[in-house]
Motif scaffolding. Structure first.
Motif, PDB file in Angstrom:
ATOM      1  N   GLU A 139       0.832  -1.211   0.000  1.00  0.00           N
ATOM      2  CA  GLU A 139       0.000   0.000   0.000  1.00  0.00           C
ATOM      3  C   GLU A 139       0.864   1.257   0.000  1.00  0.00           C
ATOM      4  OE1 GLU A 139      -0.393  -2.714   1.755  1.00  0.00           O
ATOM      5  OE2 GLU A 139      -2.336  -2.817   2.742  1.00  0.00           O
ATOM      6  N   LYS A 140       1.926   1.254   0.840  1.00  0.00           N
ATOM      7  CA  LYS A 140       2.820   2.417   0.905  1.00  0.00           C
ATOM      8  C   LYS A 140       3.472   2.656  -0.451  1.00  0.00           C
ATOM      9  CE  LYS A 140       4.310   2.518   5.725  1.00  0.00           C
ATOM     10  NZ  LYS A 140       5.449   2.274   6.612  1.00  0.00           N
ATOM     11  N   LEU A 141       3.889   1.513  -1.041  1.00  0.00           N
ATOM     12  CA  LEU A 141       4.581   1.598  -2.330  1.00  0.00           C
ATOM     13  C   LEU A 141       3.670   2.213  -3.384  1.00  0.00           C
ATOM     14  CD1 LEU A 141       7.436   0.495  -2.765  1.00  0.00           C
ATOM     15  CD2 LEU A 141       6.404  -1.361  -4.052  1.00  0.00           C
ATOM     16  N   ILE A 142       2.419   1.716  -3.396  1.00  0.00           N
ATOM     17  CA  ILE A 142       1.461   2.234  -4.378  1.00  0.00           C
ATOM     18  C   ILE A 142       1.206   3.711  -4.112  1.00  0.00           C
ATOM     19  CG2 ILE A 142      -0.936   2.060  -5.183  1.00  0.00           C
ATOM     20  CD1 ILE A 142      -0.722  -0.948  -4.596  1.00  0.00           C
ATOM     21  N   GLY A 143       1.104   4.088  -2.817  1.00  0.00           N
ATOM     22  CA  GLY A 143       0.895   5.488  -2.454  1.00  0.00           C
ATOM     23  C   GLY A 143       2.009   6.363  -2.975  1.00  0.00           C
ATOM     24  N   GLN A 144       3.263   5.905  -2.774  1.00  0.00           N
ATOM     25  CA  GLN A 144       4.409   6.689  -3.242  1.00  0.00           C
ATOM     26  C   GLN A 144       4.387   6.820  -4.766  1.00  0.00           C
ATOM     27  OE1 GLN A 144       7.657   4.564  -1.567  1.00  0.00           O
ATOM     28  NE2 GLN A 144       7.495   5.582   0.424  1.00  0.00           N
ATOM     29  N   LEU A 145       3.998   5.717  -5.392  1.00  0.00           N
ATOM     30  CA  LEU A 145       3.950   5.712  -6.846  1.00  0.00           C
ATOM     31  C   LEU A 145       2.958   6.751  -7.353  1.00  0.00           C
ATOM     32  CD1 LEU A 145       5.168   3.966  -9.186  1.00  0.00           C
ATOM     33  CD2 LEU A 145       2.987   2.759  -9.185  1.00  0.00           C
ATOM     34  N   PHE A 146       1.793   6.789  -6.665  1.00  0.00           N
ATOM     35  CA  PHE A 146       0.764   7.751  -7.062  1.00  0.00           C
ATOM     36  C   PHE A 146       1.260   9.174  -6.914  1.00  0.00           C
ATOM     37  CE2 PHE A 146      -2.695   4.580  -7.004  1.00  0.00           C
ATOM     38  CZ  PHE A 146      -3.309   4.995  -8.169  1.00  0.00           C
ATOM     39  N   VAL A 147       1.931   9.455  -5.777  1.00  0.00           N
ATOM     40  CA  VAL A 147       2.470  10.794  -5.534  1.00  0.00           C
ATOM     41  C   VAL A 147       3.410  11.164  -6.663  1.00  0.00           C
ATOM     42  CG1 VAL A 147       3.975  12.123  -4.021  1.00  0.00           C
ATOM     43  CG2 VAL A 147       2.179  10.698  -3.049  1.00  0.00           C
ATOM     44  N   LYS A 148       4.250  10.204  -7.036  1.00  0.00           N
ATOM     45  CA  LYS A 148       5.238  10.473  -8.076  1.00  0.00           C
ATOM     46  C   LYS A 148       4.564  10.730  -9.416  1.00  0.00           C
ATOM     47  CE  LYS A 148       9.753   8.862  -7.172  1.00  0.00           C
ATOM     48  NZ  LYS A 148      10.576   7.697  -6.939  1.00  0.00           N
ATOM     49  N   LEU A 149       3.572   9.875  -9.713  1.00  0.00           N
ATOM     50  CA  LEU A 149       2.908  10.004 -11.010  1.00  0.00           C
ATOM     51  C   LEU A 149       2.160  11.328 -11.128  1.00  0.00           C
ATOM     52  CD1 LEU A 149       1.505   6.419 -11.669  1.00  0.00           C
ATOM     53  CD2 LEU A 149       3.348   7.590 -12.846  1.00  0.00           C
ATOM     54  N   THR A 150       1.389  11.649 -10.062  1.00  0.00           N
ATOM     55  CA  THR A 150       0.606  12.886 -10.128  1.00  0.00           C
ATOM     56  C   THR A 150       1.524  14.105 -10.079  1.00  0.00           C
ATOM     57  OG1 THR A 150       0.286  12.674  -7.776  1.00  0.00           O
ATOM     58  CG2 THR A 150      -1.514  11.956  -9.177  1.00  0.00           C
ATOM     59  N   GLY A 151       2.613  13.992  -9.310  1.00  0.00           N
ATOM     60  CA  GLY A 151       3.569  15.098  -9.217  1.00  0.00           C
ATOM     61  C   GLY A 151       4.234  15.356 -10.554  1.00  0.00           C
ATOM     62  N   GLY A 152       4.503  14.262 -11.309  1.00  0.00           N
ATOM     63  CA  GLY A 152       5.214  14.392 -12.571  1.00  0.00           C
ATOM     64  C   GLY A 152       4.355  15.023 -13.659  1.00  0.00           C
ATOM     65  N   SER A 153       3.040  14.788 -13.584  1.00  0.00           N
ATOM     66  CA  SER A 153       2.171  15.252 -14.673  1.00  0.00           C
ATOM     67  C   SER A 153       1.899  16.745 -14.580  1.00  0.00           C
ATOM     68  CB  SER A 153       0.857  14.469 -14.674  1.00  0.00           C
ATOM     69  OG  SER A 153       0.141  14.787 -13.505  1.00  0.00           O
TER      70      SER A 153
END
Lengths: 154, 259
Positions: A139-153
């Motif tokens: 869950e943490k990993l997916i959360g971090q991934l989401f932060v990264k993805l949304t931050g990048g866009s």
């Protein structure tokens, strides 16, 4: 009313019951794996052991070398202390071995993987593994991934 | 209104009376058991009629229970790609729950009713009073061996049930549906624990055996000595045994596997 065949049948009955118990012990349960299991215990501190169960396997190079015997929280440092029972035959594991918590497959059960270091001294009864890596929480990993993805866009 | 309360009082006095008689009766049986070991023939005879006679039906129903479990689990779990777990789920559900409970309920229907009917009929035809006249204690001579045989038989039958059912599950999921044989046994051995699962299952069936045998002999001994009374006692044996087995099973499951 009482006869020899009756005794014979009762004998068969009791023997069948014992055979069933034997089958349950040897073929169905971990009776052979746990009975007569001797070994030495070592411990390791982890920041997070979420998902690790008692009796989870301890593996080295993918081979089972022991099992987790207890898990508790150290109330001074608020870390999880995991004690492991390692089979006696593996008595030359280096002292600076790394312990990490891995997952079998993507969603499988957690186990502890040992990666041997280069120390000449071996782990023995009561030793503590210093270098550890906590379990990866999906869950943490997916959360971090989401932060990264949304931050990048943005 | 007064009538309703009076009926309630009568009913509860009646049930308390039966409960008390049941416990006194149990004590009488238990004091009779040590003497029984001097005459093992009595136990062997009852083990034959109680245990051996139930063996066939227990083995057959165990086989089919296991086969149905294997079939259902395999088909359902295949949808989730978890058919490897068929072995462990089959074994866990059998040794923890289905084996002890189903065996106890089958036992109540098979041997429990026959014990009740036999003892009830002995009472109706005054054979028990006849024994007392000859200074033979019927509780020690007739009831105790039947109780002990039932108490021994249920755990043995439950073990057979579980073992045969696991083989039945193996037959369906491995031989018919093509699961790998070593996956079936290997997953099972990984999950099923000797102390936590199998011994707790045996403890359950020992408790069920005690309760089933006690209820069966008590209902027979306490039956109204008429043909109708015996028939009612037989019904009560099945109902009371099934209900107490299910209730006790819930309590023991909560205690054993609750954490």
């Amino acid at each position: 009313m009482y006869s020899k065949t009756m005794e014979l049948w009762v004998g068969v009955f009791v023997a069948a019951g014992l055979a069933a118990l034997l089958m349950l012990a040897l073929k169905v349960s971990n009776f052979t794996a746990t009975s007569g299991e001797s070994g030495y215990t070592i411990s390791a501190r982890f920041d997070d052991v979420a998902g690790l169960n008692l009796r989870a396997p301890v593996r080295m190079a993918g081979v089972r070398v022991g099992r987790v015997s207890s898990i508790y929280v150290d109330s001074d440092r608020f870390q999880a202390v995991v004690t492991m029972q390692i089979d006696d035959q593996y008595n030359n594991i280096p002292l600076d071995t790394t312990a990490s918590i891995y997952t079998e497959g993507l969603l499988g059960a957690k186990y502890i993987g040992l990666e041997p270091g280069g120390d000449m001294e071996a782990l023995k009864q009561g030793s503590e593994i210093i270098i550890t890596q906590s379990s990866i929480i999906l869950e943490k990993l997916i959360g971090q991934l989401f932060v990264k993805l949304t931050g990048g866009s943005d | 209104m007064m009538n309703v309360i009076r009926i309630l009082g009568r009913k509860s006095l009646h049930s308390f009376g039966r409960l008390g008689r049941g416990f006194i009766f149990l004590l009488q049986i238990l004091t009779g058991i040590p003497q029984l070991f001097k005459r093992p023939r009595l136990i062997v005879q009852q083990l034959y009629s109680v245990g051996v006679m139930s063996m066939t039906i227990i083995v057959v129903s165990g086989l089919f229970t296991g086969m149905v479990l294997g079939l259902q689990l395999f088909n359902t779990m295949q949808d989730f790609g978890a058919e490897q777990s068929v072995g462990s789920v089959t074994a866990l559900s059998l040794v923890r729950e289905l084996g002890p409970v189903l065996t106890a309920i089958f036992f109540a229907g098979l041997a429990g009713t026959s014990l009740t009917a036999e003892i009830g009929l002995m009472k109706t035809t005054e054979q028990l009073s006849g024994m007392e006249m000859m200074a033979v204690d019927p509780v020690h001579r007739v009831i105790a061996p039947r109780f002990l045989a039932g108490f021994i038989s249920v755990p043995v039958l439950a073990l057979m049930f579980s073992a045969v059912a696991i083989q039945g599950g193996y037959f369906v999921s491995v031989s018919l549906l093509g699961l790998d044989s070593s996956v079936y046994w290997g997953q099972m051995q990984n999950i099923v624990d000797w102390d936590d699962d199998i011994l707790n299952g045996v403890i359950k069936s020992v408790v069920f055996g005690f309760v089933a045998a006690w209820i069966a002999v008590f209902e027979g001994y306490d039956a109204v000595p008429t043909s109708e009374g015996v028939s009612r006692a037989t019904i009560r044996t099945v109902v009371h045994t099934s209900l107490s087995v299910l209730g006790l099973d819930f309590i023991m499951t909560a205690l054993m596997f609750g954490d």
